[in-house]
Scaffold this motif. Structure first.
Motif, PDB file in Angstrom:
ATOM      1  N   GLN A   1      51.854 -78.609 -30.695  1.00  0.00           N
ATOM      2  CA  GLN A   1      52.122 -77.190 -30.668  1.00  0.00           C
ATOM      3  C   GLN A   1      51.056 -76.433 -31.455  1.00  0.00           C
ATOM      4  O   GLN A   1      50.528 -76.939 -32.438  1.00  0.00           O
ATOM      5  CB  GLN A   1      53.504 -76.868 -31.249  1.00  0.00           C
ATOM      6  CG  GLN A   1      54.667 -77.454 -30.472  1.00  0.00           C
ATOM      7  CD  GLN A   1      54.889 -76.744 -29.159  1.00  0.00           C
ATOM      8  OE1 GLN A   1      54.398 -75.642 -28.949  1.00  0.00           O
ATOM      9  NE2 GLN A   1      55.633 -77.381 -28.263  1.00  0.00           N
ATOM     10  N   LEU A   2      50.781 -75.250 -30.977  1.00  0.00           N
ATOM     11  CA  LEU A   2      49.829 -74.371 -31.625  1.00  0.00           C
ATOM     12  C   LEU A   2      50.471 -73.001 -31.746  1.00  0.00           C
ATOM     13  O   LEU A   2      50.910 -72.423 -30.749  1.00  0.00           O
ATOM     14  CB  LEU A   2      48.532 -74.284 -30.820  1.00  0.00           C
ATOM     15  CG  LEU A   2      47.339 -73.590 -31.463  1.00  0.00           C
ATOM     16  CD1 LEU A   2      46.849 -74.386 -32.668  1.00  0.00           C
ATOM     17  CD2 LEU A   2      46.216 -73.428 -30.451  1.00  0.00           C
ATOM     18  N   GLN A   3      50.528 -72.478 -32.952  1.00  0.00           N
ATOM     19  CA  GLN A   3      51.053 -71.147 -33.193  1.00  0.00           C
ATOM     20  C   GLN A   3      49.939 -70.247 -33.691  1.00  0.00           C
ATOM     21  O   GLN A   3      49.275 -70.575 -34.681  1.00  0.00           O
ATOM     22  CB  GLN A   3      52.204 -71.185 -34.203  1.00  0.00           C
ATOM     23  CG  GLN A   3      53.457 -71.880 -33.684  1.00  0.00           C
ATOM     24  CD  GLN A   3      54.604 -71.827 -34.667  1.00  0.00           C
ATOM     25  OE1 GLN A   3      54.402 -71.923 -35.882  1.00  0.00           O
ATOM     26  NE2 GLN A   3      55.813 -71.669 -34.150  1.00  0.00           N
ATOM     27  N   ASP A 101      44.346 -76.875 -21.352  1.00  0.00           N
ATOM     28  CA  ASP A 101      44.966 -77.267 -20.107  1.00  0.00           C
ATOM     29  C   ASP A 101      46.276 -76.500 -19.974  1.00  0.00           C
ATOM     30  O   ASP A 101      46.646 -75.728 -20.858  1.00  0.00           O
ATOM     31  CB  ASP A 101      45.182 -78.786 -20.018  1.00  0.00           C
ATOM     32  CG  ASP A 101      45.978 -79.350 -21.175  1.00  0.00           C
ATOM     33  OD1 ASP A 101      45.514 -80.313 -21.811  1.00  0.00           O
ATOM     34  OD2 ASP A 101      47.081 -78.829 -21.460  1.00  0.00           O
ATOM     35  N   ASN A 102      46.979 -76.712 -18.871  1.00  0.00           N
ATOM     36  CA  ASN A 102      48.184 -75.938 -18.606  1.00  0.00           C
ATOM     37  C   ASN A 102      49.304 -76.209 -19.600  1.00  0.00           C
ATOM     38  O   ASN A 102      50.167 -75.344 -19.807  1.00  0.00           O
ATOM     39  CB  ASN A 102      48.688 -76.197 -17.189  1.00  0.00           C
ATOM     40  CG  ASN A 102      47.797 -75.588 -16.131  1.00  0.00           C
ATOM     41  OD1 ASN A 102      47.042 -74.663 -16.406  1.00  0.00           O
ATOM     42  ND2 ASN A 102      47.895 -76.087 -14.908  1.00  0.00           N
ATOM     43  N   GLN A 103      49.316 -77.361 -20.202  1.00  0.00           N
ATOM     44  CA  GLN A 103      50.347 -77.696 -21.177  1.00  0.00           C
ATOM     45  C   GLN A 103      49.922 -77.405 -22.605  1.00  0.00           C
ATOM     46  O   GLN A 103      50.714 -77.601 -23.530  1.00  0.00           O
ATOM     47  CB  GLN A 103      50.746 -79.160 -21.039  1.00  0.00           C
ATOM     48  CG  GLN A 103      51.396 -79.492 -19.705  1.00  0.00           C
ATOM     49  CD  GLN A 103      51.924 -80.909 -19.652  1.00  0.00           C
ATOM     50  OE1 GLN A 103      51.907 -81.636 -20.642  1.00  0.00           O
ATOM     51  NE2 GLN A 103      52.409 -81.307 -18.489  1.00  0.00           N
ATOM     52  N   ASN A 104      48.707 -76.950 -22.764  1.00  0.00           N
ATOM     53  CA  ASN A 104      48.196 -76.541 -24.065  1.00  0.00           C
ATOM     54  C   ASN A 104      47.535 -75.186 -23.894  1.00  0.00           C
ATOM     55  O   ASN A 104      46.312 -75.069 -23.823  1.00  0.00           O
ATOM     56  CB  ASN A 104      47.215 -77.572 -24.623  1.00  0.00           C
ATOM     57  CG  ASN A 104      47.880 -78.884 -24.951  1.00  0.00           C
ATOM     58  OD1 ASN A 104      48.439 -79.060 -26.032  1.00  0.00           O
ATOM     59  ND2 ASN A 104      47.831 -79.827 -24.008  1.00  0.00           N
ATOM     60  N   ASN A 105      48.375 -74.180 -23.802  1.00  0.00           N
ATOM     61  CA  ASN A 105      47.959 -72.819 -23.523  1.00  0.00           C
ATOM     62  C   ASN A 105      48.785 -71.897 -24.420  1.00  0.00           C
ATOM     63  O   ASN A 105      49.984 -71.728 -24.196  1.00  0.00           O
ATOM     64  CB  ASN A 105      48.164 -72.486 -22.049  1.00  0.00           C
ATOM     65  CG  ASN A 105      47.593 -71.146 -21.666  1.00  0.00           C
ATOM     66  OD1 ASN A 105      47.159 -70.369 -22.509  1.00  0.00           O
ATOM     67  ND2 ASN A 105      47.594 -70.865 -20.367  1.00  0.00           N
TER      68      ASN A 105
END
Length: 117
Positions: A1-3, A101-105
């Motif tokens: 996760q990236l916030q 990528d689509n799951q890391n957006n």
């Protein structure tokens, strides 16, 4: 996760400058390309610039080229959008985006920039 947490917006007069920050409060930005977008009331979100990992490649929309600069400080886990010579048409909510990528957006929450005399 990236916030992603954005800051630095505000009210500035035409010709002024602002520096927006986009900080990853969770995760790391080191290996993400970064893009900046903005959205004015009643308009679609507009791409304004992006940078590759390590800022090897940086691209800008023509309307901001020469005025805006994207940079990165990995030690602070932060990317910046330096905005100079601001114009009223730059008024918008500005968003940072980190995606590989689509799951890391991931998107920042947005910060309001108002350019007005």
């Amino acid at each position: 996760q990236l916030q992603l947490v954005e800051s630095g917006g505000g009210l500035v007069q035409p010709g002024g400058s602002l520096r927006l920050s986009c900080t990853a409060s969770s995760g790391t930005l080191d290996f993400y390309p970064i893009a900046w977008f903005r959205q004015s009331p009643g308009q679609e979100r507009e791409w304004i610039g992006c940078s590759s990992v390590n800022d090897r490649f940086v691209y800008y929309q023509d309307s901001v080229k020469g005025r805006f600069t994207i940079s990165r400080d990995n030690a602070r886990n932060t990317v910046y959008l330096q905005m100079n010579n601001l114009k009223p048409e730059d008024t918008a909510v500005y968003y940072c985006n980190a995606a590989r990528d689509n799951q890391n957006n991931y998107w920042g929450q947005g910060t309001q920039v108002t350019v007005s005399s």
